[in-house]
Design a protein around this motif. Structure first.
Motif, short mmCIF file in Angstrom:
data_model
loop_
_atom_site.label_atom_id
_atom_site.label_comp_id
_atom_site.label_asym_id
_atom_site.label_seq_id
_atom_site.Cartn_x
_atom_site.Cartn_y
_atom_site.Cartn_z
N UNK A 135 18.04 26.41 25.13
CA UNK A 135 19.22 26.76 24.34
C UNK A 135 20.07 27.78 25.06
N UNK A 136 21.14 27.31 25.68
CA UNK A 136 22.03 28.20 26.43
C UNK A 136 23.49 28.00 26.03
N UNK A 137 23.95 26.75 26.06
CA UNK A 137 25.37 26.43 25.82
C UNK A 137 25.76 26.67 24.37
N UNK A 138 26.98 27.18 24.17
CA UNK A 138 27.48 27.47 22.82
C UNK A 138 28.82 26.77 22.58
N UNK A 148 30.06 34.46 28.98
CA UNK A 148 30.74 34.35 27.68
C UNK A 148 29.77 34.23 26.52
N UNK A 149 28.52 33.91 26.79
CA UNK A 149 27.55 33.64 25.73
C UNK A 149 27.51 34.79 24.73
N UNK A 150 27.60 34.45 23.45
CA UNK A 150 27.69 35.48 22.40
C UNK A 150 26.42 35.62 21.56
N UNK A 151 25.49 34.71 21.67
CA UNK A 151 24.26 34.80 20.87
C UNK A 151 23.57 36.14 21.13
N UNK A 152 22.98 36.69 20.09
CA UNK A 152 22.39 38.03 20.21
C UNK A 152 20.87 38.00 20.09
N UNK A 162 16.98 37.25 16.44
CA UNK A 162 17.84 36.34 17.20
C UNK A 162 18.86 35.67 16.27
N UNK A 163 20.12 35.71 16.69
CA UNK A 163 21.18 35.02 15.96
C UNK A 163 22.08 34.32 16.97
N UNK A 164 22.43 33.07 16.67
CA UNK A 164 23.32 32.36 17.58
C UNK A 164 23.53 30.93 17.16
N UNK A 165 24.59 30.35 17.67
CA UNK A 165 24.95 28.96 17.40
C UNK A 165 24.99 28.25 18.75
N UNK A 166 24.08 27.32 18.97
CA UNK A 166 23.96 26.63 20.25
C UNK A 166 24.23 25.13 20.08
N UNK A 226 18.39 14.04 24.68
CA UNK A 226 18.22 14.45 23.28
C UNK A 226 18.97 15.75 23.03
N UNK A 227 20.26 15.73 23.29
CA UNK A 227 21.08 16.92 23.05
C UNK A 227 21.21 17.16 21.55
N UNK A 228 21.29 18.43 21.16
CA UNK A 228 21.34 18.76 19.74
C UNK A 228 22.13 20.04 19.50
N UNK A 229 22.62 20.16 18.28
CA UNK A 229 23.25 21.40 17.82
C UNK A 229 22.21 22.17 17.00
N UNK A 230 22.04 23.44 17.31
CA UNK A 230 20.99 24.25 16.68
C UNK A 230 21.57 25.61 16.28
N UNK A 231 21.26 26.04 15.07
CA UNK A 231 21.67 27.36 14.59
C UNK A 231 20.43 28.25 14.46
#
Length: 402
Positions: A135-138, A148-152, A162-166, A226-231
């Motif tokens: 989980x890197x790309x946002x 630029x990555x903003x996840x904390x 951990x908080x982030x939207x990937x 198997x790309x996915x969106x993960x919160x």
């Protein structure tokens, strides 16, 4: 490959790998695509698990890992012809436990993990009992610039929160996925922007980890990726889950992405070879305007150009692999960047010509070309877009004249 002498060990592995592909992989491709459609990105294709057991029995397992204790103990140059063979089929890499993102994640754990992290996560990954995600790309920032990555990733006592939207979190929809390597900022105010980020291990079943949806690639969900969106919302993991220490995320990423990038290129050469083979066979069988399509001048030109481009990319890949082996990934960064630009563009063009040669059938998946094109086109973005690599190559070239 004639320019590079293969050791007896690699020659043996190559012969056994080719035989396995002929006997078990190619005959099962139709079943693989059918099961992929039936089970979708949230399921597992039974044929993959069946073939994994066979591959492991035959010693064709973890060939990517240079660590001879767990892998085949091959150099990048030795692995290249084997990886190319696997790349001929989208089914093959996982069958041999040599598919992304697990390969990169296993290398991270092998290089940077503690003994406990290795025991808990590396061993079952090496055994093929579990899978992993990265989980890197946002979606909210231009992730081609990873600063630029903003996840904390925030320390609270003995835990990190951990908080982030990937998104494009490869592997997250797989029910076998048990561990996620997550990149985020531990120190957003650090004056060195490359020391703000860290990587941490997040078990997928941790409360607050929500896999939102699979991300289809040109309409293909689960294949080729198997790309996915993960919160990640208020996800708490032990402080011991940090990899290497705070602020070491970029360091780990560079160690991970060097081999990962060149492995993609090795596989793409195999993919392009298979597409060229299909184009040649198809055009020899089809007659248009009184003669076989293979004898039409435009077809001959495309076949010739494809052969030239594939061989050029193979040599560039072998050179990069040799550099990685002899002077290290950092010193070989220009060669890695060059092949990362060249191989996906080459493969996309060769597959496009193969699609054209197949007529309308080429855009269906009866011939496996549409999904091959999706794979090649995706890899002009994955592991860094062409533009970033070209900029790096240009800057490195200009330094020679400083």
């Amino acid at each position: 490959m004639d320019l590079f002498t293969l050791s007896p060990k690699v020659q043996d592995l190559k012969a056994r790998l080719l035989a396995f592909m002929d006997q078990h992989v190619y005959p099962n491709e139709e079943r693989y695509f059918r099961e992929s459609a039936e089970h979708g990105p949230w399921g597992v294709q039974p044929v993959v698990e069946e073939l994994k057991a066979l591959a492991r029995e035959q010693g064709l397992w973890n060939l990517f890992l240079p660590d001879s204790e767990h892998g085949a103990g091959l150099s990048n140059l030795e692995y290249a012809p084997l990886c190319e063979i696997m790349g001929r089929s989208l089914l093959a890499p996982e069958v041999f436990n040599c598919s992304a993102p697990d390969t990169g994640n296993m290398e991270v754990l092998a290089r940077y993990g503690t003994e406990e992290q290795k025991r808990q996560w590396l061993v079952p990954l090496l055994d093929g009992r579990i899978r992993s995600a990265f989980a890197m790309t946002e979606p909210a920032v231009a992730s081609s610039d990873a600063t630029n990555i903003q996840a904390s990733i925030r320390r609270e006592g003995d835990e990190y929160v951990i908080d982030g939207h990937k998104w494009f979190t490869t592997g997250a929809t797989d029910p076998r996925c048990k561990i996620i390597i997550f990149m985020g900022k531990t120190n957003p105010d650090h004056p060195d922007k490359h020391k703000q980020q860290s990587m941490i291990l997040v078990p997928k079943d941790t409360p607050g980890v929500k896999v939102i949806r699979p991300l289809p690639v040109f309409g293909f969900a689960g294949v080729p990726d198997r790309a996915a969106e993960v919160v990640f919302e208020n996800v708490r993991v032990p402080a011991s889950n940090i990899l290497l220490g705070e602020g070491r995320g970029f360091e780990i990423a560079q160690g991970r992405l060097g081999p990962g990038r060149i492995h993609h290129c090795m596989r793409l050469i195999g993919l392009a070879e298979r597409a060229l083979e299909k184009m040649c066979r198809r055009t020899k069988e089809r007659v248009a305007f009184g003669k076989p399509v293979a004898e039409q001048t435009v077809t001959l030109e495309r076949i010739a150009e494809a052969r030239i481009m594939i061989d050029q990319c193979r040599l560039l890949t072998m050179h990069a692999a040799h550099m990685m082996d002899t002077v290290g990934n950092k010193a070989a960064k220009a060669q890695i960047a060059m092949i990362k630009v060249a191989a996906p563009n080459m493969a996309a063009k060769v597959v496009d010509w193969a699609i054209q040669a197949h007529g309308g059938g080429g855009v269906t998946n009866d011939f496996g070309l549409a999904v091959a094109y999706a794979t090649a086109r995706l890899l002009r973005l994955a592991d860094g877009p062409d533009e970033v690599h070209r900029n790096q190559i240009g800057k490195l070239e200009l330094r020679k004249y400083a």
